[in-house]
Scaffold this active site. Structure first.
Site, short mmCIF file in Angstrom:
data_model
loop_
_atom_site.label_atom_id
_atom_site.label_comp_id
_atom_site.label_asym_id
_atom_site.label_seq_id
_atom_site.Cartn_x
_atom_site.Cartn_y
_atom_site.Cartn_z
N GLY A 15 74.23 40.06 11.85
CA GLY A 15 74.60 38.68 11.57
C GLY A 15 75.75 38.55 10.58
O GLY A 15 76.68 37.75 10.79
N SER A 129 69.81 39.32 18.33
CA SER A 129 68.98 40.49 18.06
C SER A 129 68.76 41.27 19.35
O SER A 129 68.81 40.72 20.45
CB SER A 129 67.62 40.07 17.51
N LEU A 220 69.85 47.43 26.03
CA LEU A 220 68.97 48.60 25.99
C LEU A 220 69.54 49.75 26.79
O LEU A 220 69.50 50.91 26.37
CB LEU A 220 67.58 48.24 26.52
N VAL A 269 72.74 67.63 14.14
CA VAL A 269 71.33 67.73 13.77
C VAL A 269 70.50 66.66 14.47
O VAL A 269 69.28 66.76 14.52
CB VAL A 269 71.20 67.63 12.23
N CYS A 275 69.26 51.54 16.03
CA CYS A 275 69.23 51.09 17.43
C CYS A 275 68.70 52.12 18.42
O CYS A 275 67.82 51.81 19.22
CB CYS A 275 70.63 50.65 17.87
#
Length: 479
Positions: A15, A129, A220, A269, A275
């Site tokens: 935001g 979101s 996604l 690593v 996310c």
């Protein structure tokens, strides 16, 4: 009527930067970012912003007080705005149905209920979101169930595709803006209004419109594909170490294929951040709920491979230090999940640090942008340890890389900060215990130079050989 006032509920990593750039590029629009946290809003109104992002300070300074405002007066901002972004946190559930995988939408629901209780006119409500597919439907049900006479809502999906560390450039030069909405005259009109805002600086050809569900799933899917590439190259790094191949050379060869490309093929690593893991776990849960177990298992493997890579690297550190780190001093360079951010969410450094602490090591930690309080919070969190005092006594946080590495047995590099490539490793070597070890978890250091100095070096996806003159003195053939 064109949009004159925008409200964003949620002053976080999405935001804050998004609305700051929007205010910069839309001087005719008043943008207000609101949040319940008085502390966070106070930071946005101060000289030290709550998040570190290259270029963000300059944008905020130019717009703040002109057409960009940060406030805790959520109700007024909602009441006055024609367009409202919901940009609140959607963490993974820690209990109940879907624990450890499903997204917790309590903050999204809370924002929707507040809008419904306050709004006195028509509103365009935009999901910013990251949410599960068909979350917009839930938001719309809440709004319409609490609808006031003369008030109507349109729900849009407008997922963000920001990478921390490059968020401002990602916003200014977005390769695409997705807007999903209903295929109705009202829905298409709302899409047009939001498109008009972005067209202040984004070419219309880069604004892609679609149905709401496709837009939600696209976010996604994008993160799942990117994480999949990292896990894929990391899986091959283990093969390279076992065979003598060099994962960097393999990645270069693969990346030259125009069908594949070179991005996100840097072995390390492991991936972290807010996310990738959260979104893939959400995708896994959605697939299970849709009775698609094979698809769920496929994406779960991306997460499993990332966990394997972090564990494999940590075990390599312990095995190389004569199979014990009890009482040994180890410097951890970098704690953020990647460079150019102070964000530590799901950082591989946390996993490495926990493993070493559990084995009895004493850690000396340095990161140029992560506050010491955040490091201590991450490592003493109840999910990390049931003995926080012991952890505190085993950690020393430094403000300088040279003090962090003084007198230690080994250096473990977990974040690819540019400054780590420019350190005086000759000076560092002189002040370390011998034999001195470097474990490069990001493949950014000059390994030949380090070996020439005298270090024993381990990295990801490659065997490193010491010169013959060192081997004659009894040093191990492979370090």
């Amino acid at each position: 009527m064109p949009i004159k006032k925008i409200c964003c509920i949620g002053a976080g990593y999405v935001g804050g930067p998004t609305c700051s750039v929007m205010a910069l590029k839309c001087p005719d629009i008043t943008v207000t970012v609101v949040d319940k946290s008085r502390e966070r809003i106070a930071q946005w109104n101060s000289e030290k912003l709550p998040i570190y992002e290259p270029g963000l300070d300059a944008v905020v300074r130019e717009c703040r007080g002109r057409n960009l405002f940060f406030s805790t007066d959520i109700e007024t901002a909602i009441r006055e705005a024609e367009l409202i972004f919901i940009s609140v946190n959607t963490p993974t559930k820690t209990f109940g149905m879907g624990k450890g995988r499903a997204a917790d939408l309590k903050y999204v629901e809370g924002a929707a209920r507040m809008i419904a209780s306050v709004a006195a006119g028509d509103k365009i409500v935009v999901e910013k979101s990251t949410v599960p597919v068909r979350a917009a439907e839930s938001v719309l049900k809440i709004l319409r169930a609490n609808n006031k006479p003369g008030v109507s809502y349109q729900i849009l999906s407008n997922p963000e595709f920001l990478a921390e560390g490059t968020a401002i450039d990602d916003l200014l030069n977005a390769d695409r803006v997705l807007i999903g909405g209903e295929d109705t005259p009202e829905g298409q009109a709302a899409i047009h209004e939001l498109s008009w805002v972005y067209e202040h600086w984004i070419p219309r050809s880069r604004i892609v419109t679609m149905n709401t569900w496709s837009s939600e799933l696209s976010k996604l899917a994008a993160n799942a594909f990117l994480a999949q590439r990292i896990s894929s190259i990391n899986s091959l790094s283990a093969v390279c170490e076992a065979t003598g191949a060099d994962v960097s050379e393999v990645a270069k060869a693969v990346g030259l294929d125009s069908r594949i490309g070179s991005k996100f093929l840097q072995a390390s690593v492991g991936f972290g951040g807010s996310c990738f893991q959260k979104d893939i776990l959400n995708l896994v849960y959605i697939c299970e709920c849709l009775n698609l177990p094979e698809v769920a298992a496929y994406w779960q493997q991306v997460i499993d491979m990332n966990e394997y890579q972090k564990s494999r690297f940590s075990e390599k550190v312990i095995e190389s230090l004569f199979n014990t780190v009890t009482g040994k001093q180890i410097a951890l360079l970098g704690f953020a999940f990647k460079k150019n951010t102070g964000d530590t969410r799901e950082s591989p450094a946390i996993h490495v640090a926990k493993t070493l602490l559990d084995e009895g090591a004493r850690l000396h930690i340095y990161d140029p942008k992560v506050d010491s309080s955040q490091i201590m919070h991450d490592l003493t969190h109840p999910m990390m340890t049931d003995q926080p005092e012991n952890v505190k006594n085993s950690i020393e946080i430094h403000s300088d890389p040279y003090s962090a590495t003084s007198g230690v047995h080994a250096i473990v590099l977990c974040t690819e900060w540019d400054e780590f490539t420019n350190l005086d490793y000759g000076k560092i070597y002189e002040g370390m215990m011998k034999p001195a070890y470097v474990f490069d978890g990001r493949k950014i250091l000059d390994h030949k130079k380090l070996i020439k100095i005298g270090f024993h070096v381990q990295t990801i996806g490659k065997r490193l050989q010491r010169p013959l003159v060192n081997r004659l003195w009894g040093s191990p053939n492979q370090v």
